[in-house]
Write a protein that holds these residues in place. Structure first.
Motif, PDB file in Angstrom:
ATOM      1  N   ASN A 115       0.813  -1.201   0.000  1.00 13.47           N
ATOM      2  CA  ASN A 115       0.000   0.000   0.000  1.00 13.47           C
ATOM      3  C   ASN A 115       0.850   1.255   0.000  1.00 13.47           C
ATOM      4  O   ASN A 115       0.561   2.217   0.675  1.00 13.47           O
ATOM      5  N   THR A 116       1.932   1.236  -0.724  1.00 13.39           N
ATOM      6  CA  THR A 116       2.778   2.421  -0.748  1.00 13.39           C
ATOM      7  C   THR A 116       2.757   3.037  -2.141  1.00 13.39           C
ATOM      8  O   THR A 116       2.396   2.383  -3.109  1.00 13.39           O
ATOM      9  N   THR A 117       3.147   4.273  -2.195  1.00  9.51           N
ATOM     10  CA  THR A 117       3.146   4.974  -3.466  1.00  9.51           C
ATOM     11  C   THR A 117       4.333   4.527  -4.306  1.00  9.51           C
ATOM     12  O   THR A 117       5.452   4.467  -3.815  1.00  9.51           O
ATOM     13  N   THR A 118       4.088   4.211  -5.557  1.00 11.54           N
ATOM     14  CA  THR A 118       5.193   3.882  -6.457  1.00 11.54           C
ATOM     15  C   THR A 118       5.100   4.771  -7.687  1.00 11.54           C
ATOM     16  O   THR A 118       4.083   5.417  -7.898  1.00 11.54           O
ATOM     17  N   GLY A 119       6.124   4.758  -8.481  1.00 13.04           N
ATOM     18  CA  GLY A 119       6.063   5.564  -9.692  1.00 13.04           C
ATOM     19  C   GLY A 119       7.329   5.454 -10.511  1.00 13.04           C
ATOM     20  O   GLY A 119       8.326   4.889 -10.082  1.00 13.04           O
ATOM     21  N   VAL A 208       1.974  10.619 -12.032  1.00 15.08           N
ATOM     22  CA  VAL A 208       1.357  10.562 -10.702  1.00 15.08           C
ATOM     23  C   VAL A 208       2.129   9.613  -9.795  1.00 15.08           C
ATOM     24  O   VAL A 208       2.972   8.865 -10.238  1.00 15.08           O
ATOM     25  N   GLY A 209       1.823   9.684  -8.502  1.00 13.35           N
ATOM     26  CA  GLY A 209       2.275   8.665  -7.564  1.00 13.35           C
ATOM     27  C   GLY A 209       1.178   7.627  -7.510  1.00 13.35           C
ATOM     28  O   GLY A 209       0.045   7.939  -7.190  1.00 13.35           O
ATOM     29  N   VAL A 211      -0.958   4.493  -6.203  1.00 17.98           N
ATOM     30  CA  VAL A 211      -1.308   3.622  -5.080  1.00 17.98           C
ATOM     31  C   VAL A 211      -2.463   2.738  -5.540  1.00 17.98           C
ATOM     32  O   VAL A 211      -3.121   3.069  -6.522  1.00 17.98           O
TER      33      VAL A 211
ATOM     34  N   ASP B  44      -1.127   2.374   6.025  1.00 18.73           N
ATOM     35  CA  ASP B  44      -0.214   1.394   6.621  1.00 18.73           C
ATOM     36  C   ASP B  44       1.253   1.715   6.371  1.00 18.73           C
ATOM     37  O   ASP B  44       2.120   1.242   7.097  1.00 18.73           O
ATOM     38  N   ALA B  45       1.514   2.535   5.348  1.00 19.27           N
ATOM     39  CA  ALA B  45       2.909   2.928   5.137  1.00 19.27           C
ATOM     40  C   ALA B  45       3.419   3.711   6.353  1.00 19.27           C
ATOM     41  O   ALA B  45       4.599   3.672   6.687  1.00 19.27           O
ATOM     42  N   GLY B 229      -0.266  10.343  -1.652  1.00 21.31           N
ATOM     43  CA  GLY B 229       0.185   9.795  -2.921  1.00 21.31           C
ATOM     44  C   GLY B 229      -0.145  10.674  -4.114  1.00 21.31           C
ATOM     45  O   GLY B 229       0.682  10.878  -5.000  1.00 21.31           O
ATOM     46  N   LEU B 232       2.099  13.611  -4.446  1.00 17.55           N
ATOM     47  CA  LEU B 232       3.472  13.291  -4.825  1.00 17.55           C
ATOM     48  C   LEU B 232       3.699  13.628  -6.305  1.00 17.55           C
ATOM     49  O   LEU B 232       4.812  13.923  -6.723  1.00 17.55           O
ATOM     50  N   SER B 233       2.597  13.583  -7.091  1.00 17.19           N
ATOM     51  CA  SER B 233       2.690  13.909  -8.513  1.00 17.19           C
ATOM     52  C   SER B 233       3.283  15.285  -8.735  1.00 17.19           C
ATOM     53  O   SER B 233       3.924  15.518  -9.747  1.00 17.19           O
ATOM     54  N   ARG B 236       6.951  15.183  -9.110  1.00 23.37           N
ATOM     55  CA  ARG B 236       7.263  14.508 -10.356  1.00 23.37           C
ATOM     56  C   ARG B 236       7.069  15.453 -11.549  1.00 23.37           C
ATOM     57  O   ARG B 236       7.921  15.570 -12.421  1.00 23.37           O
ATOM     58  N   GLN B 237       5.923  16.124 -11.572  1.00 24.37           N
ATOM     59  CA  GLN B 237       5.613  16.999 -12.712  1.00 24.37           C
ATOM     60  C   GLN B 237       6.501  18.244 -12.707  1.00 24.37           C
ATOM     61  O   GLN B 237       6.848  18.775 -13.754  1.00 24.37           O
ATOM     62  N   VAL B 262      10.498   7.041  -3.167  1.00 29.76           N
ATOM     63  CA  VAL B 262       9.716   6.738  -4.369  1.00 29.76           C
ATOM     64  C   VAL B 262      10.164   7.621  -5.531  1.00 29.76           C
ATOM     65  O   VAL B 262      10.203   7.201  -6.672  1.00 29.76           O
TER      66      VAL B 262
END
Lengths: 288, 406
Positions: A115-119, A208-209, A211, B44-45, B229, B232-233, B236-237, B262
């Motif tokens: 359940n973590t953000t990936t990208g 995006v990140g 999830v 949960d992270a 999350g 977080l974009s 990145r952008q 990440v």
């Protein structure tokens, strides 16, 4: 001047991403009348397919444009065989079933990817327009959306498969009487719709990140765009995405991103009040 | 013997009851530490490493002989990222399990869901997470950094490296709103000017227009207390638009849940942050802590800011029990209010008697190759935001979360 160009590009990008987000749903919901509440999760899986493939060393464009649509298309195929095909013509039941599917896919993705953000990062560098830096990837999305519309239009209009599909969607009994198996046609169409959702999730993934619950962010916009578009598949998609994208960006630039989102929703309500059949219920009638 | 269903249930219930008896007797011989965290679901992270940290701390306490000659037993509940479960498990911990202390809660909403239960049942409560500040309640102890502690350190440093015109992008809920206000205050205090503030709901993930807008305003620095999350974009952008080398970025949230791992190095490098903890903190205490963690869980990658806060919270409580010499609540609070401090992985943590918040070290850091490189350490920062509104030695019966006016 530079700012005008930048705003124009952002508007085009907003329209393009709405087209991408909604294309898969336009096929599944607009053509097949299956309310696919798992549409967002199909996109999410497209994103994960891309990231997994890239981490395994596949070229990012291959991963986005080929692997992700294929993977999600195949998942869609399995879903269609196991669940959806029993529910054609039962609008409310498909809603319940696909909502369950959406929870299932979120759970599955959580189990596999955590359940973590990936990208992944975008493969195209930014560049300058006058004094402004702009995300080069925006152009990629615009190009993909244009190619997608042209591709869909030419397949539906110019090929025999497209003609058969359209026919079967309108009168499946007549298509069956002419010797085509509606079951097969529905299966293939659902595959295409899922693959389109996968493609959308894939090309949006680097921005995006990701999830497992990312899909939720797209589903409302996708439904609004498709419903406001009305009965014509491509003309509807293009006109409503164009309308909402422009409205959204005007208010985003003029006031704030929050107001931009609000404006999009208000525009949708007003639009559906004035044109309850959607844009193509009144204009571009009978077009594809 | 014929066994019908009713008899079967009656006998198994009796058996189950009997098997619980020895535990109830034993319970008096252990100290019960209640832990209430989201170890599954969307948070949960944050929650999993916090849970691991609490257990690590308890194991360490037990290995050293426990507290007051007793072993510490963890009673843990997973709230599954569902705020409704907090009230339920909060009741269960205090009324049924009758724990001696509760550690936990992650979001501010979860803290507020159980805080009154803890207060009513007179169960000391430790909330070990960075948050927006302002809680004033004699029953709660908080050791996370508050916006003023972070922003006070971060803003002058970031402005020094960039310039005086600052643009703020914040998450649209109480944390982001309050933090944005603090940033504006410290920007003004340092002779700068806030040229724009934008708030984003938590599900916004498209920042293209915002990035263009920022460029049309042309600030020297962007500070981004963005959360989760979708947000977080932005980072990145921002990098994808090639802005990273043009306008420096700072954040008060990036990295709390290890988000910087990440982002790729190209996206993350150079972003300025300020926290109580960094894995890259090169002190004997932190190196020993990382080693212990790795021994217990394989590797130390999961450690993050609030996991360390939770560890330090448990250790602070243990130290207070030792000093108080009893499990009595009032003795415990008196010990904590004596200006007690411990040395944790993140440095020295002192309980501020007036606010029950923490006086702690704040490290200014820059993200570098998915780590947080410590640039400067500001020792023992006071929680000045909460201190401005809360004085528990003057008003011990206070029970409010103040919205701090700036």
């Amino acid at each position: 001047m530079d700012l005008t160009v930048v705003i124009l590009v952002e508007m085009l990008y907003a329209v393009a991403s709405l087209i991408l987000i909604s294309a898969g749903l336009a096929v599944v919901f607009g053509m097949m009348k299956v309310i696919n509440l798992a549409h967002g999760e199909f996109m999410m899986m497209g994103g994960y397919a891309t990231i997994t493939a890239v981490n395994l060393g596949v070229n990012i464009f291959v991963a986005m444009l080929i692997i992700a649509p294929l993977v999600v298309g195949l998942i869609g195929l399995v879903v269609e065989r196991l669940v959806i095909r029993h529910l054609y013509g039962r609008l409310v039941d498909t809603m319940l079933a696909t909502w369950g599917l959406s929870l299932f896919f979120i759970g599955l993705a959580t189990m596999i990817f955590g359940n973590t953000t990936t990208g992944i990062s975008t493969p195209i560098p930014g560049f300058a327009i006058g004094n402004y830096q702009i995300n080069g990837y925006n152009f990629f999305i615009i190009v993909v959306a244009i190619l997608l519309l042209i591709g869909m239009l030419s397949i539906l209009k110019a090929t025999r498969a497209g003609l058969i599909a359209r026919g079967a969607m309108q009168r499946s009994d007549m298509a069956a009487a002419l010797g085509y198996s509606p079951d097969r046609i529905y299966m293939a169409t659902f595959f295409c719709g899922s693959a389109l959702s996968g493609l959308a999730g894939a090309v949006l993934a680097p921005l995006v990140g990701l999830v497992p619950t990312s899909g939720g962010a797209y589903i409302a916009k996708a439904f609004i765009t498709v419903i406001a578009g009305g009965p014509s598949l491509i003309a509807g998609l293009f006109s409503s995405a164009g309308f909402f994208g422009v409205v959204n960006q005007i208010f985003t630039f003029a006031i704030s991103p929050v107001i931009g989102e609000v404006a999009l929703l208000v525009a949708a309500v007003v639009l559906l009040r004035l044109l309850p059949q959607g844009i193509t219920g009144k204009f571009f009638k009978g077009k594809l | 013997m014929s066994l019908n269903r009713r008899k079967f249930f009656a006998s198994t219930a009796a058996l189950a009851g009997a098997s619980m008896l020895p535990r109830a007797v034993m319970a008096a011989d252990t100290i019960k530490l209640g832990s209430i965290l989201d170890t599954s679901g969307i948070f949960d992270a944050y929650g999993k490493p916090m849970d691991m940290a609490a257990r690590l701390a308890v194991d360490e306490i037990n290995a050293a002989g426990g507290l007051l000659g007793k072993q510490v037993e963890v009673v843990a509940y997973d709230t599954q990222s569902d705020m409704a479960l907090y009230s339920q498990y909060g009741q269960q911990l205090t009324r049924q399990d009758q724990v001696d202390v509760v550690h936990g809660g992650i979001l501010s909403a979860s803290r507020e869901a159980i805080r009154q239960t803890m207060r009513k049942t007179r169960t000391p409560y430790f909330y070990n997470v960075l948050y927006e500040g302002g809680v004033c309640d004699r029953n709660i102890f908080i050791n996370g950094v508050t916006p003023a502690q972070q922003v006070e350190a971060l803003v002058p440093y970031a402005m020094g490296k960039s310039g005086k015109k600052v643009y703020i992008l914040a998450a649209d809920y109480n944390y982001g709103q309050i933090t944005a206000r603090w940033i504006q205050k410290f920007v003004a205090d340092n002779g700068g000017e806030t040229v724009g503030v934008d708030f984003f709901p938590l599900d916004v993930s498209d920042f293209g227009s915002t990035i263009a807008k920022i460029q049309s305003v042309g600030p020297d620095l962007v500070i981004a207390p963005l959360v989760g999350g979708a947000h977080l974009s932005f980072f990145r952008q921002w990098a994808a638009a090639g802005m990273k080398d043009r306008i420096p970025l700072a954040s008060t949230t990036l990295g709390v849940g290890n988000e910087h791992k990440v982002l790729t190095p190209e996206e993350g490098n150079g972003i300025m942050v300020a926290y109580n903890y960094s894995q890259e903190l090169d002190t004997p205490a932190n190196n020993a802590f990382k080693e212990k963690w790795a021994d217990a869980y394989g590797d130390s990658n999961l450690i993050h800011e609030i996991a360390v806060s939770n560890y330090q919270g448990v250790m602070t409580w243990a130290e207070a029990v030792r000093q108080a010499g009893s499990m009595d609540r009032d003795a415990l609070i008196a010990a904590l209010e004596s200006g007690l401090s411990i040395d944790g992985p993140a440095g020295k943590i002192t309980v501020d008697p007036k606010t029950h918040h923490a006086v702690l070290d704040v490290h200014i850091m820059e993200i570098e190759d998915q780590g947080m490189k410590v640039i400067e350490t500001l020792p023992q920062r006071q929680p000045i935001d909460t201190q401005a509104v809360c004085d528990l030695s003057a008003n011990p019966d206070d029970n409010t979360q103040y919205e701090i006016e700036i």
